[in-house]
Design a protein around this motif. Sequence first.
Motif, short mmCIF file in Angstrom:
data_model
loop_
_atom_site.label_atom_id
_atom_site.label_comp_id
_atom_site.label_asym_id
_atom_site.label_seq_id
_atom_site.Cartn_x
_atom_site.Cartn_y
_atom_site.Cartn_z
N GLN A 13 4.59 -37.09 17.15
CA GLN A 13 4.23 -36.04 18.09
C GLN A 13 5.46 -35.27 18.55
N TYR A 14 6.50 -35.99 18.97
CA TYR A 14 7.73 -35.32 19.39
C TYR A 14 8.39 -34.61 18.21
N PHE A 15 8.34 -35.22 17.04
CA PHE A 15 8.94 -34.60 15.86
C PHE A 15 8.29 -33.26 15.56
N ARG A 16 6.99 -33.20 15.55
CA ARG A 16 6.30 -31.97 15.18
C ARG A 16 6.52 -30.87 16.21
N VAL A 17 6.49 -31.24 17.50
CA VAL A 17 6.69 -30.23 18.54
C VAL A 17 8.11 -29.68 18.51
N VAL A 18 9.10 -30.57 18.46
CA VAL A 18 10.50 -30.12 18.46
C VAL A 18 10.81 -29.34 17.19
N ARG A 19 10.34 -29.80 16.04
CA ARG A 19 10.61 -29.09 14.80
C ARG A 19 10.05 -27.68 14.83
N ALA A 20 8.82 -27.52 15.32
CA ALA A 20 8.22 -26.18 15.39
C ALA A 20 9.03 -25.26 16.31
N GLU A 21 9.51 -25.80 17.44
CA GLU A 21 10.30 -24.98 18.35
C GLU A 21 11.68 -24.64 17.76
N VAL A 22 12.27 -25.60 17.05
CA VAL A 22 13.58 -25.35 16.43
C VAL A 22 13.47 -24.27 15.36
N VAL A 23 12.42 -24.34 14.55
CA VAL A 23 12.22 -23.31 13.52
C VAL A 23 12.08 -21.93 14.15
N ARG A 24 11.42 -21.87 15.30
CA ARG A 24 11.25 -20.57 15.97
C ARG A 24 12.56 -20.10 16.61
N VAL A 25 13.27 -21.02 17.28
CA VAL A 25 14.46 -20.63 18.03
C VAL A 25 15.62 -20.28 17.11
N LYS A 26 15.76 -20.97 15.99
CA LYS A 26 16.93 -20.73 15.13
C LYS A 26 16.91 -19.34 14.49
N GLY A 27 15.77 -18.66 14.55
CA GLY A 27 15.70 -17.30 14.05
C GLY A 27 15.95 -16.23 15.10
N GLU A 28 16.24 -16.65 16.34
CA GLU A 28 16.51 -15.69 17.40
C GLU A 28 17.88 -15.03 17.22
N ALA A 29 18.05 -13.89 17.90
CA ALA A 29 19.28 -13.10 17.74
C ALA A 29 20.49 -13.84 18.29
N PHE A 30 20.34 -14.59 19.38
CA PHE A 30 21.51 -15.23 19.97
C PHE A 30 22.04 -16.35 19.07
N VAL A 31 21.16 -16.96 18.26
CA VAL A 31 21.62 -17.98 17.31
C VAL A 31 22.38 -17.31 16.17
N VAL B 268 27.70 -15.76 13.61
CA VAL B 268 28.65 -14.70 13.27
C VAL B 268 30.01 -14.96 13.93
N LEU B 269 29.98 -15.52 15.15
CA LEU B 269 31.22 -15.80 15.86
C LEU B 269 31.93 -17.04 15.34
N GLY B 270 31.33 -17.71 14.37
CA GLY B 270 31.98 -18.87 13.77
C GLY B 270 31.69 -20.18 14.47
N THR B 271 30.67 -20.24 15.29
CA THR B 271 30.31 -21.48 15.99
C THR B 271 29.77 -22.50 14.99
N GLY B 272 30.18 -23.74 15.14
CA GLY B 272 29.75 -24.80 14.24
C GLY B 272 28.30 -25.17 14.41
N HIS B 273 27.75 -25.86 13.41
CA HIS B 273 26.33 -26.25 13.45
C HIS B 273 26.04 -27.18 14.62
N TRP B 274 26.93 -28.13 14.88
CA TRP B 274 26.68 -29.10 15.94
C TRP B 274 26.60 -28.41 17.30
N ARG B 275 27.48 -27.48 17.55
CA ARG B 275 27.46 -26.78 18.83
C ARG B 275 26.23 -25.88 18.95
N ILE B 276 25.86 -25.22 17.85
CA ILE B 276 24.67 -24.37 17.88
C ILE B 276 23.42 -25.21 18.15
N MET B 277 23.33 -26.36 17.49
CA MET B 277 22.15 -27.20 17.67
C MET B 277 22.04 -27.74 19.09
N THR B 278 23.16 -28.19 19.65
CA THR B 278 23.12 -28.83 20.96
C THR B 278 23.13 -27.84 22.12
#
Length: 348
Positions: free
Chosen positions: A194-212, A217-227
Amino acid sequence: MTAPEITGAGTAGAAPEHLRGRGAWFKRLPVVHQLRQSVGLQRGMLVAGLVLTVAFVVLAAGARWIAPYGWAQLRGPDGMFGAQQPPSADHWFGTTVGGYDVLSRVVWGAQTALFVVVVAVLSSIVVGVVLGLLSGYFGGWVDRLLVLVADAVYAFPSLLLAILLAIVISGGQSSMWGGIFAAALSITVVFVPQYFRVVRAEVVRVKGEAFVDSARVLGTGHWRIMTRHVLRNSIRTLPLIVTLNASEAILTLAGLGFLGFGIEPTAAAEWGYDLQRAVADVTSGIWWTALFPGLAIVVAAMGMTLVGESLNDLADPRLRSRSRSKQVSGKVAATSVVADDQQKGDVA
């Protein structure tokens, strides 16, 4: 009336700017914020659920001081309790077929249920959120594999899966913490998808936003972007799932105990086991051994369900807009001033 007088009258009751922030953090707390937003039936449901949930937590936390006897105690200062004794001054809820005090078993059972709920929910959140974050952010074959496994587990009957895992994990042990962790981990496996499906759906939506994209583009690492960017915007709906899963954990624990896969009575008190042992008593007119454990299960699960359903309703933006419109209309009505002479003239 001059302009200064109007300004002074309009701001006379306003707090100074440096004092307005005091107490604002309290109003922004999750449950407090929803409580201030709620109106009508939703507020009543939320308040009732909070009262029942707080009572359950207090009962569990203070079991050592609230319960008159231990969960496996059979003897008092005056000797043995006796089996199936009706409610009396010495035993308010009577005694069970095994000679245990029902009130003490109910109180200590709340502590066992709280332990299982905390362990199950926390472990489910940690595993489900981490897997959902990695799966939704990176995608690829790992994402497809995790989605397939989560769907398979989610489609499997939850109680049957919990029974199977409880047998495998416990390994015949009947200790208190062994039984608690066995029940909690078996429930965890049911909740993780249940938590996996909810969080995954939100992550897929959020990672396509402009601020991500800007962070990449600014060179931020994956770990910092994710957290710092993706995770913080993907877990807003988790409090709703937590409250609903907490009530489901209590019911699953009670089901395991009722079917004989729970905790032994000498290791810890458990409502489902006590209810199963009391089934045969009901046909003999001995009602107290089944009534109070069953009532405890219903009240604890209902309190958390009411909180979860209320928070779910308050997450609806249409309800928030109705609540906000009602508040604004009330403020406008309170600040509207019509002179008595003008009202009399209009009526005339």
